[in-house]
Design an enzyme around this catalytic site. Structure first.
Site, PDB file in Angstrom:
ATOM      1  N   GLU A 247      37.844 -27.793  37.113  1.00  0.00           N
ATOM      2  CA  GLU A 247      38.402 -27.358  35.827  1.00  0.00           C
ATOM      3  C   GLU A 247      37.837 -28.313  34.783  1.00  0.00           C
ATOM      4  O   GLU A 247      38.318 -29.432  34.636  1.00  0.00           O
ATOM      5  CB  GLU A 247      39.935 -27.422  35.844  1.00  0.00           C
ATOM      6  CG  GLU A 247      40.602 -26.575  36.917  1.00  0.00           C
ATOM      7  CD  GLU A 247      40.576 -25.087  36.607  1.00  0.00           C
ATOM      8  OE1 GLU A 247      40.172 -24.703  35.487  1.00  0.00           O
ATOM      9  OE2 GLU A 247      40.946 -24.300  37.492  1.00  0.00           O
ATOM     10  N   CYS A 281      41.437 -28.977  26.344  1.00  0.00           N
ATOM     11  CA  CYS A 281      40.228 -28.373  26.947  1.00  0.00           C
ATOM     12  C   CYS A 281      39.984 -26.989  26.380  1.00  0.00           C
ATOM     13  O   CYS A 281      38.842 -26.585  26.179  1.00  0.00           O
ATOM     14  CB  CYS A 281      40.351 -28.332  28.464  1.00  0.00           C
ATOM     15  SG  CYS A 281      41.834 -27.500  29.047  1.00  0.00           S
TER      16      CYS A 281
END
Ligand code: NAD
Length: 504
Positions: A247, A281
């Site tokens: 991720e 993110c």
């Protein structure tokens, strides 16, 4: 585009065997933690391995009850945890509360749905195999290592931890060296409801402690962090063929179409681009606005952005940058953009006043500038005028990342969103996909692969095991050396019927 290598950030004081985590706004110490080496990490994995049989044996219902109890324990300490997130990560208490709430939703969904998603499933058999009962079961890997980051220190590593636990794995978790106390708090809450065995435990330290976890014999490794470290982690795991979930970072785009609700788009851009000091993110970093509404959008955006202050009171204040290295990245991107002909319409280099950065809005920045092509991870927005939404989609899809995106259009949102090469997209709002427990979270390209959350996240942490059980002897058996001449003749007749010219 070459990504800057992720410089290890040793903001905290380090001794040979311990390190301190500190409040990024004030420098006040939060707590001291051990720097775990290869031996400690290997021991933690061995202890977790000894617990796997017990945790797996609880079954979906037994684990679901424990995970529900963990959710309640975290909820009853919501204020304490939000305060700790505020002190160790720097984000406001309101933002911390929203993050914890999103994590509780994920936990609720996983504990309620793991049995349905991963329980034994019957599979339709074909004509040739009509005498077989076919099924698939999902088995846990065993021990999953989770390496986490600091920006959403509860929610982002939490996705992998929850999915892995609900699927029946034990977990050894290395939180970021910048937020170890938050990691420890969440794990301690788990231990209050699962005290019998070390099903979920932490190891602490810097990059080498994470590297030790990669090679400590875990059965799967889930990593949240930068693409640069992700490549190293994957290379380390390749030596033992340990499967990985990555991720990684993003450079998320927002598209604002002619028919957009401009106020909603501005609100979303600021919340997701500037909130948490842009250290998200899936934070909005690039905004593509169609020519017809560009000026109106920019007017509204600049007016509202000027009301936000880093370090100011809520609701229009937000917290500090957590890592000095990241502050320098923001400064470099802004200075470079201005040197290439870009203009700052809100803030500028003077907005960088460590540890805080006030909002910065840039326009006229060339596509190949680092501010457009690399992850900035700060409270900056780059707004670009485009001819139409086709050009916006093409520009949004340029570059190696593909994490999240948002689209604002009253009538064409689905069509525009369908063209985006990203793992997650919200239409007429931002990041709402994170609030739907059943949706998978993850990206494509340099944003990584594999998923956490939802059914896909649960399946990520289990391996499928196919099974057939013969229920009656077949009328003929072509898979035998002793089949006799008629078996293949009959088989050919069957496949002609199934796949020949007259088949459907
Ligand atoms: P980072 O890559 O520097 O560190 C992440 C973690 O990896 C830390 O725990 C660190 O100690 C550990 N680590 C460092 N070197 C290692 C090594 N050689 N082997 C194993 N582990 C090692 O990232 P960061 O600065 O903590 O986080 C910021 C990045 O994370 C940004 O790029 C952001 O976009 C990304 N991020 C992605 C997601 C997502 O879900 N896609 C979520 C949050 C953050």
């Amino acid at each position: 585009m070459t990504e800057q290598p992720a410089a290890p950030d040793h903001r905290a004081a380090v001794s040979r065997t311990t390190f301190d985590s500190v409040d990024p706004a004030t420098g006040a110490m939060v707590a001291t933690f051990p720097v775990d080496g290869a031996t400690e990490v290997r021991d933690a994995v061995a202890r977790a391995r000894a617990a796997t049989r017990w945790w797996d044996g609880l079954g979906f219902d037994g684990r679901g009850r424990r995970l529900a109890a963990w959710r309640k324990a975290l909820h009853s300490s919501l204020d304490e945890l939000a305060d700790l997130v505020h002190r160790e990560n720097g984000k406001s208490v309101d933002e911390a509360t929203l993050e914890i709430g999103a994590h509780l939703d994920v936990l609720a969904w996983a504990s309620a749905n793991a049995g349905r998603v991963l329980g034994t499933r019957r599979v339709r058999r074909g004509l040739i195999t009509s005498n077989q009962a076919a099924s698939v079961t999902y088995r846990p890997y065993g021990v999953v290592g989770v390496i986490g980051t600091w920006n959403w220190p509860v929610y982002t590593p939490g996705g992998a931890i929850v999915s892995a636990l609900a699927a029946g794995n034990c977990v050894v978790y290395k939180p970021s060296e910048l937020t170890p106390a938050i990691g420890r708090f969440v794990v301690d809450a788990f231990t209050t409801v699962v005290g019998e065995h070390p099903v979920l435990s932490t190891v602490t330290g810097f990059g080498p402690s994470g590297a030790a976890l990669c090679s400590a014999g875990v059965d799967k490794l889930s990593f949240v962090g930068s693409a640069a470290t992700g490549r190293t982690v994957m290379a380390q795991c390749a030596t033992t063929l340990t499967p990985v979930v990555l991720e990684l970072g993003g450079k998320d785009a927002m598209i604002v179409a002619d028919d957009a609700d401009l106020d909603a788009a501005v609100d979303g851009a600021l919340w997701l681009g500037v909130g948490n000091s842009g250290q998200t993110c899936i934070g909005t970093e690039r905004i593509y606005v169609t020519d017809r509404v560009y000026d109106a959008f920019l007017d509204k955006l600049t007016a509202r952005a000027r009301r936000l202050t880093a370090g100011g009171p809520e609701p229009c204040g937000y917290g500090p940058m957590l890592s000095p290295g990241q502050i320098e990245t923001v400064r470099r991107h802004v200075q470079d953009a201005l040197a290439r002909g870009g203009r700052a319409v809100v803030g500028g280099p003077e907005s960088v006043r460590p540890p805080f950065i006030d909002p910065i809005v840039l326009v006229d920045v060339p596509d190949d500038a680092p501010a457009m092509a690399e992850e900035t991870f700060g409270p900056t927005l780059v707004v670009t005028r485009v001819r139409d939404t086709d050009e916006a989609v093409a520009k949004a899809n340029s570059g190696p990342f593909g994490l999240g995106a948002s689209v604002f259009s009253r009538h064409h949102g689905r069509r525009i969103a369908a063209g985006l090469r990203v793992g997650m997209v919200s239409v007429n709002n931002v990041m709402v996909f994170t609030a739907v427990g059943g949706l998978p979270f993850g990206g494509v390209g340099d944003s990584g692969f594999g998923r956490v959350h939802g059914a896909d996240g649960l399946r990520e942490f289990a391996w499928p095991k196919a099974m057939t059980v013969q229920q009656m002897a077949p009328p003929f058996n072509p898979m035998s050396f002793f089949r006799g001449p008629s078996a293949i003749r009959n088989y050919r007749a069957l496949i002609r019927m199934l796949h020949g010219r007259r088949s459907r």
